[in-house]
Every structure is written in structure tokens, then in C-alpha cells.
Design an enzyme around this catalytic site. Sequence first.
Site, PDB file in Angstrom:
ATOM      1  N   SER A 232       0.780  -1.075  -0.112  1.00 27.01           N
ATOM      2  CA  SER A 232       0.084   0.030   0.029  1.00 27.01           C
ATOM      3  C   SER A 232       0.885   1.218   0.053  1.00 27.01           C
ATOM      4  O   SER A 232       0.394   2.146  -0.238  1.00 27.01           O
ATOM      5  CB  SER A 232      -1.062   0.090   1.149  1.00 27.01           C
ATOM      6  OG  SER A 232      -0.607  -0.699   2.189  1.00 27.01           O
TER       7      SER A 232
ATOM      8  N   HIS B   3      -3.387  -3.527  -5.953  1.00 30.07           N
ATOM      9  CA  HIS B   3      -3.547  -3.073  -4.657  1.00 30.07           C
ATOM     10  C   HIS B   3      -5.072  -3.269  -4.342  1.00 30.07           C
ATOM     11  O   HIS B   3      -5.903  -2.669  -4.900  1.00 30.07           O
ATOM     12  CB  HIS B   3      -3.104  -1.490  -4.629  1.00 30.07           C
ATOM     13  CG  HIS B   3      -3.395  -0.924  -3.224  1.00 30.07           C
ATOM     14  ND1 HIS B   3      -3.653   0.278  -3.076  1.00 30.07           N
ATOM     15  CD2 HIS B   3      -3.506  -1.516  -2.082  1.00 30.07           C
ATOM     16  CE1 HIS B   3      -3.871   0.544  -1.589  1.00 30.07           C
ATOM     17  NE2 HIS B   3      -3.692  -0.464  -1.014  1.00 30.07           N
TER      18      HIS B   3
ATOM     19  N   GLU C 204      -6.642  -1.315  -7.047  1.00 28.78           N
ATOM     20  CA  GLU C 204      -6.056  -0.190  -7.909  1.00 28.78           C
ATOM     21  C   GLU C 204      -4.667  -1.046  -8.502  1.00 28.78           C
ATOM     22  O   GLU C 204      -4.222  -1.623  -7.774  1.00 28.78           O
ATOM     23  CB  GLU C 204      -5.363   0.578  -6.711  1.00 28.78           C
ATOM     24  CG  GLU C 204      -5.073   2.000  -7.378  1.00 28.78           C
ATOM     25  CD  GLU C 204      -4.979   3.052  -6.177  1.00 28.78           C
ATOM     26  OE1 GLU C 204      -5.048   4.078  -6.294  1.00 28.78           O
ATOM     27  OE2 GLU C 204      -4.627   2.558  -4.711  1.00 28.78           O
TER      28      GLU C 204
ATOM     29  N   ASN D  74      -5.160   6.311  -1.365  1.00 27.71           N
ATOM     30  CA  ASN D  74      -4.483   6.651  -0.327  1.00 27.71           C
ATOM     31  C   ASN D  74      -4.125   7.954  -0.192  1.00 27.71           C
ATOM     32  O   ASN D  74      -3.989   8.756   0.678  1.00 27.71           O
ATOM     33  CB  ASN D  74      -3.625   5.585   0.248  1.00 27.71           C
ATOM     34  CG  ASN D  74      -3.921   4.201   0.715  1.00 27.71           C
ATOM     35  OD1 ASN D  74      -5.015   4.175   0.925  1.00 27.71           O
ATOM     36  ND2 ASN D  74      -3.454   3.334   0.679  1.00 27.71           N
TER      37      ASN D  74
HETATM   38  P1  NAD Z   1      -0.542  -9.195   7.821  1.00 28.74           P
HETATM   39  O1  NAD Z   1       0.492  -9.045   8.689  1.00 28.74           O
HETATM   40  O2  NAD Z   1      -1.868  -9.611   8.133  1.00 28.74           O
HETATM   41  O3  NAD Z   1      -0.243 -10.627   6.712  1.00 28.74           O
HETATM   42  C1  NAD Z   1       1.207 -10.654   6.416  1.00 28.74           C
HETATM   43  C2  NAD Z   1       1.747 -12.328   6.453  1.00 28.74           C
HETATM   44  O4  NAD Z   1       2.788 -12.242   5.325  1.00 28.74           O
HETATM   45  C3  NAD Z   1       1.801 -13.029   7.572  1.00 28.74           C
HETATM   46  O5  NAD Z   1       0.861 -14.081   7.766  1.00 28.74           O
HETATM   47  C4  NAD Z   1       3.070 -13.389   7.503  1.00 28.74           C
HETATM   48  O6  NAD Z   1       3.275 -14.454   8.291  1.00 28.74           O
HETATM   49  C5  NAD Z   1       3.274 -13.432   6.091  1.00 28.74           C
HETATM   50  N1  NAD Z   1       4.880 -13.457   5.873  1.00 28.74           N
HETATM   51  C6  NAD Z   1       5.537 -12.602   6.059  1.00 28.74           C
HETATM   52  N2  NAD Z   1       6.830 -12.740   5.511  1.00 28.74           N
HETATM   53  C7  NAD Z   1       6.633 -13.768   5.005  1.00 28.74           C
HETATM   54  C8  NAD Z   1       7.682 -14.621   3.966  1.00 28.74           C
HETATM   55  N3  NAD Z   1       8.883 -14.212   3.960  1.00 28.74           N
HETATM   56  N4  NAD Z   1       7.053 -15.667   3.296  1.00 28.74           N
HETATM   57  C9  NAD Z   1       5.891 -15.873   3.354  1.00 28.74           C
HETATM   58  N5  NAD Z   1       4.928 -15.144   4.103  1.00 28.74           N
HETATM   59  C10 NAD Z   1       5.421 -14.319   4.835  1.00 28.74           C
HETATM   60  O7  NAD Z   1      -0.440  -8.109   6.718  1.00 28.74           O
HETATM   61  P2  NAD Z   1      -1.682  -7.439   5.742  1.00 28.74           P
HETATM   62  O8  NAD Z   1      -2.451  -6.613   6.532  1.00 28.74           O
HETATM   63  O9  NAD Z   1      -2.369  -8.794   5.143  1.00 28.74           O
HETATM   64  O10 NAD Z   1      -0.951  -6.922   4.568  1.00 28.74           O
HETATM   65  C11 NAD Z   1      -0.161  -7.555   3.714  1.00 28.74           C
HETATM   66  C12 NAD Z   1       0.486  -6.611   2.535  1.00 28.74           C
HETATM   67  O11 NAD Z   1      -0.801  -5.931   1.860  1.00 28.74           O
HETATM   68  C13 NAD Z   1       1.130  -5.488   2.910  1.00 28.74           C
HETATM   69  O12 NAD Z   1       2.174  -5.061   2.050  1.00 28.74           O
HETATM   70  C14 NAD Z   1       0.342  -4.213   3.083  1.00 28.74           C
HETATM   71  O13 NAD Z   1       0.859  -3.106   3.123  1.00 28.74           O
HETATM   72  C15 NAD Z   1      -0.692  -4.440   2.231  1.00 28.74           C
HETATM   73  N6  NAD Z   1      -2.006  -3.830   2.128  1.00 28.74           N
HETATM   74  C16 NAD Z   1      -2.615  -3.800   3.520  1.00 28.74           C
HETATM   75  C17 NAD Z   1      -3.830  -3.410   3.324  1.00 28.74           C
HETATM   76  C18 NAD Z   1      -4.711  -3.607   5.043  1.00 28.74           C
HETATM   77  O14 NAD Z   1      -5.702  -2.800   5.059  1.00 28.74           O
HETATM   78  N7  NAD Z   1      -4.244  -4.232   5.834  1.00 28.74           N
HETATM   79  C19 NAD Z   1      -4.486  -2.958   2.504  1.00 28.74           C
HETATM   80  C20 NAD Z   1      -3.895  -2.938   1.136  1.00 28.74           C
HETATM   81  C21 NAD Z   1      -2.480  -3.589   1.299  1.00 28.74           C
END
Ligand code: NAD
Length: 731
Positions: free
Chosen positions: A440, A461, A473, A511
Amino acid sequence: MTDFTSATDADGVAVITWDTQGKSMNVMNQQGFEDLDRLVGEALADEAVKGIVITSGKEGSFAGGMDLNIIAKMKDEGGDDPAKSLFEGVMDMHGVLRRIERAGMDEKTNKGGKPIAAALPGTALGIGLEIPLACHRIFCADNPKAKIGLPEIMVGIFPGAGGTTRLVRKMGAMAASPLLLEGKLNDPKKAKAAGVIDEVVDDPLAAAKEWVLSEPKIVKPWDEKGYKMPGGAPYHPAGFMTFVGASAMVNGKTQGVYPAAKALLSAVYEGAMAPFDTALKIEARWFTNVLLNPSSSAMIRSLFINKEALEKGANRPDVSDQTVKKVGVLGAGMMGAGIALVSALAGIEVVLLDQKQEAAEKGKSYTADYMDKGIARKKATEEKKAQVLGLITATTDYAALAGCDLIVEAVFEDPGIKATVTEAVEEVVGEDCIFATNTSTLPISELAKASKRPEQFIGIHFFSPVDKMMLVEIIKGKETGPRAVAKALDFVRQIRKTPIVVNDERFFYANRCIIPYINEGIRMVKEGVEPALIENAAKLVGMPLGPLQLTDETSIDLGVKIAKATKAAMGDDYPNEEVDEVLFWMESEGRLGRKSKAGFYAYDEKGKRQGLWDGLEARYPVAGEQPELVDVQHRLLFAQVLEAVRALEDGVLEDIREGDVGAILGWGFAPWSGGPFSWLDIIGAPYAAERCDQLTAEFGERFACPALLREMAEKGQSFYGRFGAEAKAAA
Ligand code: NAD
């Protein structure tokens, strides 16, 4: 080739079949009305015909609605007097449906005429229900997936082909109100229970034929002497209560910013006190009124015409079909679990990978829980659940990604981790595989450096929660190639969401615009503006959440994290110290938002939001003199729309349609306005520029009028005039 055909069977039943050419669902257009009218007229005049059945040639559906381009055309044809041509066009539609309803009966005695039944194989929406409502009996297939209703209000209009008047007369104002005012859709059984349709049967065509041959009574109750509206007309004591309540409800829900809801209520109220044909005229007048309101035109343009155009790939590069067969989702956290769910629901094979098997399984269980909820609500079955779960492989093993044609990475927001997984994936997937990141905040072009194939690297996204949010997006990095864009668009089409394609700049598009909205709200707290005024001003201008509530929902520590990263990137130019003062203090107090049951709002033990937190006023005392409502609203709106204009100037946005559709679907930007560019067109560039100058003088450079807007103000241009509905802004 016409969309309507008629064939009379040996029993003397004329079956008129609607089958829109080249579409999976029937859609009404101008020619369709003329053809239907002609065929009904011929069948009524034909002595061999005893009754008529109107049905559909499409499996599982009757019709999806009207092609709203008809309305735009009617308006254009009116030249200087669009109201006249719209009103006349609408009255012509009424004429067609009224001829079906009267079916050749004698005007005075109600004698004669031929029965006309509607046989619906399934879904009947908008005009697809208004036509059946004009028929004498409605038979629908027992098809639980079918949706029956009048969703017009969702795009800023109301049912204007008699649906409003007929439904209220058939069911009563009270029972009809959720269907009309909320656009509530029902499956056939529920629609029958509510009294919208008459019969749910296995074979609607056979049942309808049988019924028309049974010499049924066909006069509509409202065409008979002594008709009384169910639930009481407005001057009846019960009716009075209904209308008083409905009026309050409409104002409460729409905050007075949606003209269609109010016009609908007026059409119902005034129509209820008049004879049927006059009521239709009243409905047509209010419908015309709504169609002429700039809000309705903007809503139709963004939420119907342009949304559909984007979904159909208006900005898709000319590349061969890129339908996704097997997707690898990296990271099974909140986002990864949601992405796996929507992909499997679309029938795509999914490999869901995390660091630990347990984490991957937990991500998969999100789909199981989702399906269980569906089963409880009778929207899904055990078989369907098994089938969807069967498509998802939860694993820690990169080898399982072999054969994936798309990867969506959703691991932690850390460039180092993202680079490591990118490299690991490229070891196992084929050369053709497209790699997408769900980041994001991190620049796509930077992340692409970890890839051997940056032209196949892209941003996809999603918004949270993935299964509910309709916008996706798509972000092109500097080196992203056309096939990656096509792949992302084809994937979004498969999972039935709406895409926008933008270029790679800090915070991309959504955003980038929402953060200034949140910041402006917090800044006002610091200035001593009454927090309730800030929140209510936002809602009264059609924002779904006030900026303080939105901050609580997205969490205050996330805000702090973004603020720190932005400051690090911008250095001395960083403009948000005032905002950070409040935000960082909230974090230091442990008030992280809804998740900690403490934020700008107070929450009870169960996490239910109570009022605004009184500790806020203790730290930031409310100023003795408060700003005008409209000034607070303009600060909140301009904070967003100026950022949208800058995104267009910077080339982040290439198409204003994407800017408008993305704003409404992505962060709920005042949908009544049609989006930021539509809103600027409604208020006009000269006034917008003047307001920018006033706001800049009073509140600072963040409101400085963008050069593009200034130029448009000087030239008297509008965004849709200058950049055209079809044209690409930056092209
Ligand atoms: P989260 O912490 O809930 O999940 C991340 C997952 O990735 C975890 O389960 C973790 O174990 C796993 N992980 C970490 N390192 C890893 C690796 N090396 N190999 C395999 N798995 C691995 O985070 P999230 O909220 O799901 O966000 C994930 C991505 O999405 C981020 O880049 C975030 O910026 C983006 N994002 C988040 C949102 C939101 O609202 N939370 C919205 C849009 C985009």
C-alpha cells in the site's frame, strides 16, 4: 435483428420472448420498447390469440435493467429543452406499459381485453421488473440465485417506468419502501412473500400459459372503483404515520444530499392522492426532475456507465487474453487470506503460501468461515464450500507455485522481505508468470528491482476487507509492460471487481486522496473546532465516515507509521506537524482506535462505538467561535479533490473516469457527487478556483489552486468537457 420475437402456439397463447442480442442478460433499449409495444399490439389485435406471455430467452434471468444511455440520449435530443424531451420520453414508456396493463379492456366498463402474464426464468431488475408489474400476473422460476427488485436508487435515480407507482399501489407504501428507497433485492421466494411477484413455480412459462388460458380476472385493483391503497393513503391515519416516518428516515439516511430519494418519496406521496394515470404523470415529472439534477447525471455516469466501461477493460492494452488459471498468493495474513478467497470463489486455483504451515492454514480457514456464514444464510451449500476449499492449497513450499501464471504478494510491508520472496518465487515459476505486489505504500518501481523481469512486475492493490471492497488499484511501475497490465485487468474481471489503472507515485491514487481528508479532520481538532461539527459536517456532505471515525477504523498507529515514513521521505517540506501532534499524543495515550477500544471515540467493553471521547476536548479545548458548517465541509472536500487534480496533473491518473469511480468505490467519496472531478464540474472551475484562493489565504498552501484547475477556470472548462467521457486525460 430485434430483441423481441413472438410465436403463437396451438392453444392460442402468444409467447413474446425477449432476447437481447450479444448480451448474457436482457437490457432494454429504445428499439426494445418499440418492438415490445408492436408485438403486444399485434397479439391483442389477433383473434386467434387468447392470451399473452412475456418471457426471456436467457437462461436464469428475465432482464438486468435498462440501458441508461437511453436517458442521456433523451436529454441530448431535447436540445434547449431537455426537460420536455425527457418527460415525453418517460411518458412514452408509460404508454407502452399501460397498454400492456389495460390489454385492450374497455376504458369505462373494464370489459374485454386479454390476459398478459410475465414468466420470469430468474433475475428481474429495474425495467425488468417494471414490465412484469404492468402484466396481470407474475410467475417466477424457483431459482434461489435470482434477484428480484428495483435497484435504481443505487445509481441516483428511482424506478421511473411505473415501478414506483405500481409497487406502492400493489403492496402499500410501508411494504414498498425498503424495495424502493434502499433498492433491496430479494430471491423469488422472498419476493413472493413480500407481494412483489405472484407465483414461484418450477416451470414459469407453462404455468403462465395455463393461467392466461384460464379466463382469469385481469383488471388491476387500481383500475377498479373503490380501490384503496394497502396500508392507507397519506390522508388516512395509518398512511399519515407511514409518510411522516418515511420522510424522517429518508432524511436521516441520505442527509438530504441524494435528490432521488426525496423525489421518490414526493412521487409516492403525491401520486397516492391521485388517480392512477395522473400518478404516472406525477412519477414522470419527478423522474424528469431527478434526471435533470446534476447529481443524478453524475451518479449515472460514474456508477453505471463508466464503472461498466472500466470493468469491460476500457483501459486494457491490446494484448491477447490473459485469464488467470492458477494464482500464487504470498502471505496468508489479512489481505492474502481475502485475496485467496475471492480468487477461489471465481474458480481460480490458488496456492496460499506463508512462512509456517499453521499460518497458511489459518489463511485458508478464512475461506471456510466465509463459506460457513454463506451456508447459514442459505447463500451457499456444503458442496460449494468443498469445491471452493478444494481450489486452495495452503503451503510453505515454493515448489507448489510451479505453474502459476500470476503471483500476488501480500507479505509484511518491508522492502527486504518483499525482495527475498520475489527472488524465491522467480526460481520456481515459469518465464511467463506475472508478479504483482499488494503493497500500500512502497514504490512499485523500487520493488521491481528485485525482479529479473521488471516488465512483468506490477502493483495490484486491494482494499480491506478484500471480499467487500469493490475497487482494485492496478499500479504500473516505470518498467511494467502491457501484458502485466492486461493480466491484472483480466484477473480483476474474473474476481468481479472494478479496476483503475494508475501510475507509480507515493500512495498511488486512493490513499493519496484519503490521507489529506483524515489529516484535515485531525488538524481541525488541534485548532479547536468542535469534533462533533467535524464529523457531522463530513456526513452531511455524503462521506460515509467522518475523518475521526475513519482514523479510528484504520487505526491510529498506522497513521503514525505513515506520518513517520512520509516525514522521512519529505524532510523539511513535510507539512503535517500539527496533525502529528494530535496523532502522536493519541498513540502515546494508548488510544489506537477501534482495535484498542479507545480512539477519537469512546467504546464500550464489547468494542461498540459510543460518543466522541471527552478527553479530546480536555487536551484541545473547543474554541469559543466555531466555523460555519459549509466551511468545514469545503475544507474536508477540497483536501481530497485537490489531491485528485494533482494526481491527474502528475500523470498518476490517466483517465478522470478512473479518478471518479475509484474515489467512490475506494474510499466512499460523496457518491451523490459522482466523484471528485464530477463534483468540481458541478460547482464549476471558476468557483472552485476562487474557493481555493480563500482557503489558501485562511488555512495555508495545501489549498493552493492547481495550475490545471486555474487554467480551466480561466477558460471556462469542465473536466468532462475537456477530458471527454472517452478520452484519456494524459494522452
Ligand atoms: P498481515 O501481517 O496480516 O499478513 C502478512 C502475512 O505475510 C503474515 O501471515 C506473515 O506470516 C506473512 N509473511 C511474512 N513474511 C513472509 C515470507 N517471507 N514468506 C511468506 N509469508 C510471509 O499483513 P496484511 O495486512 O495482510 O498486509 C499484507 C500486505 O498488504 C502489506 O504489503 C500491506 O501493506 C498490504 N495492504 C494492506 C492493507 C490493509 O488494510 N491491511 C490494504 C492494502 C494493502
